[in-house]
Motif scaffolding. Structure first.
Motif, short mmCIF file in Angstrom:
data_model
loop_
_atom_site.label_atom_id
_atom_site.label_comp_id
_atom_site.label_asym_id
_atom_site.label_seq_id
_atom_site.Cartn_x
_atom_site.Cartn_y
_atom_site.Cartn_z
N GLY A 170 -10.11 -9.98 65.95
CA GLY A 170 -9.01 -10.44 66.79
C GLY A 170 -8.05 -9.33 67.17
N ASP A 171 -7.80 -8.40 66.23
CA ASP A 171 -6.91 -7.28 66.53
C ASP A 171 -7.51 -6.37 67.59
OD1 ASP A 171 -5.01 -8.13 64.67
OD2 ASP A 171 -5.94 -7.01 63.03
N VAL A 172 -8.81 -6.12 67.49
CA VAL A 172 -9.46 -5.29 68.51
C VAL A 172 -9.45 -5.99 69.86
CG1 VAL A 172 -11.68 -4.30 69.20
CG2 VAL A 172 -10.88 -4.04 66.84
N ALA A 173 -9.69 -7.29 69.87
CA ALA A 173 -9.66 -8.05 71.12
C ALA A 173 -8.28 -8.01 71.77
CB ALA A 173 -10.09 -9.49 70.87
N ALA A 174 -7.24 -7.88 70.93
CA ALA A 174 -5.87 -7.81 71.45
C ALA A 174 -5.52 -6.42 71.99
CB ALA A 174 -4.88 -8.19 70.35
N GLY A 175 -6.45 -5.47 71.88
CA GLY A 175 -6.23 -4.15 72.46
C GLY A 175 -5.76 -3.09 71.49
N LEU A 176 -5.67 -3.40 70.19
CA LEU A 176 -5.24 -2.41 69.21
C LEU A 176 -6.35 -1.39 69.00
CD1 LEU A 176 -3.56 -4.84 66.67
CD2 LEU A 176 -2.46 -3.52 68.49
N ASP A 177 -5.96 -0.12 68.90
CA ASP A 177 -6.99 0.92 68.82
C ASP A 177 -6.71 1.98 67.75
OD1 ASP A 177 -4.88 2.30 69.95
OD2 ASP A 177 -5.93 2.84 71.80
#
Length: 249
Positions: A170-177
């Motif tokens: 979910g964090d990756v899907a939210a754009g966190l990198d």
């Protein structure tokens, strides 16, 4: 009753701070959650810390850890129920101690970061009403990971997100990198191959058996799996943490 919550780092006696040593030397009885054979030689590591740093008389009381639903429909509710059960089990131990006994909990890593002990002791205090407790920070696996890999966790002026394997997708899907991932027994990062991620991984950080792997995720994932399996086979436990970072364009 006085209770000290003491962060002890990753298990090596040299990681225990001077402040933590002062607190543990004041403890008469250490309460330990007995999780059975699944923790391997962690018990020996804890005993090494006490023998190196206490220097006096103390007692260790092992309390069988209440069962926890590992696949609940409501994750947060299941965890809170487990915390309540732990608090009740510890309250039974405190009922049998003499007045004035100082109690200690040794907490792996840092008590403030993905650990339940503070919440459990808050519930314990609510049950008894006569408890005063304090918290001594420890060296966290996040700090040890950065030091072992000689990393600065944040980019210049940028954030670093600390998350769990459960929440990684979910964090990756939210754009966190730029993420540090903890509590990931299933290597959720495996689902991110082919997307240009880099990884800095470490297991049993700060101990003599520390394992480190770094590189492009696609190239080193198999190495991480092998290292993880080796550590667990040798010691019966593995605590691993990793930094995932996608290059900026």
């Amino acid at each position: 009753m006085k209770i000290h919550l003491i962060g002890i780092g990753g298990g090596h006696p040299d990681q225990v701070t001077v402040q933590a040593v002062e607190k543990l030397r004041a403890v008469d009885v250490f309460i330990v959650a007995d999780k059975g054979a699944s923790v391997g030689d962690l018990g020996a590591a804890r005993q090494d810390i006490l023998e190196r740093h206490h220097g006096g008389s103390y007692r260790v009381v092992e309390v069988p850890d209440p069962p926890r639903d590992r696949s609940p429909r409501q994750y947060e509710t299941a965890v809170l129920d487990w915390h309540d059960a732990r608090a009740r089990a510890y309250a039974d131990v405190l009922d049998g101690l003499a007045e004035g006994t100082v109690v200690g909990f040794l907490v792996w890593g840092d008590p403030a970061l993905y650990d339940s002990t503070i919440r459990v002791v808050e519930r314990l205090a609510a049950l008894r009403g006569d408890i005063e407790f304090d918290v001594t920070p420890g060296i966290s696996s996040v700090s040890m990971l950065a030091a072992s890999h000689r990393l600065v966790l944040n980019r210049i002026g940028g954030p670093i997100v600390i998350t769990t394997g459960r929440n990684l997708a979910g964090d990756v899907a939210a754009g966190l990198d730029n993420l540090v991932v903890m509590l990931d027994g299933n290597l959720a990062c495996s689902a991110l191959t082919g997307a240009g991620w880099g990884i800095h991984w470490g297991a049993n950080l700060g101990t003599v058996d520390e394992k480190l792997v770094a590189g492009p995720l696609d190239d080193v994932l198999a190495d991480i799996r092998r290292a993880r399996d080796e550590v667990k086979a040798t010691h019966g436990w593995v605590m691993d943490t990793y930094l995932l970072r996608r290059p900026t364009e």
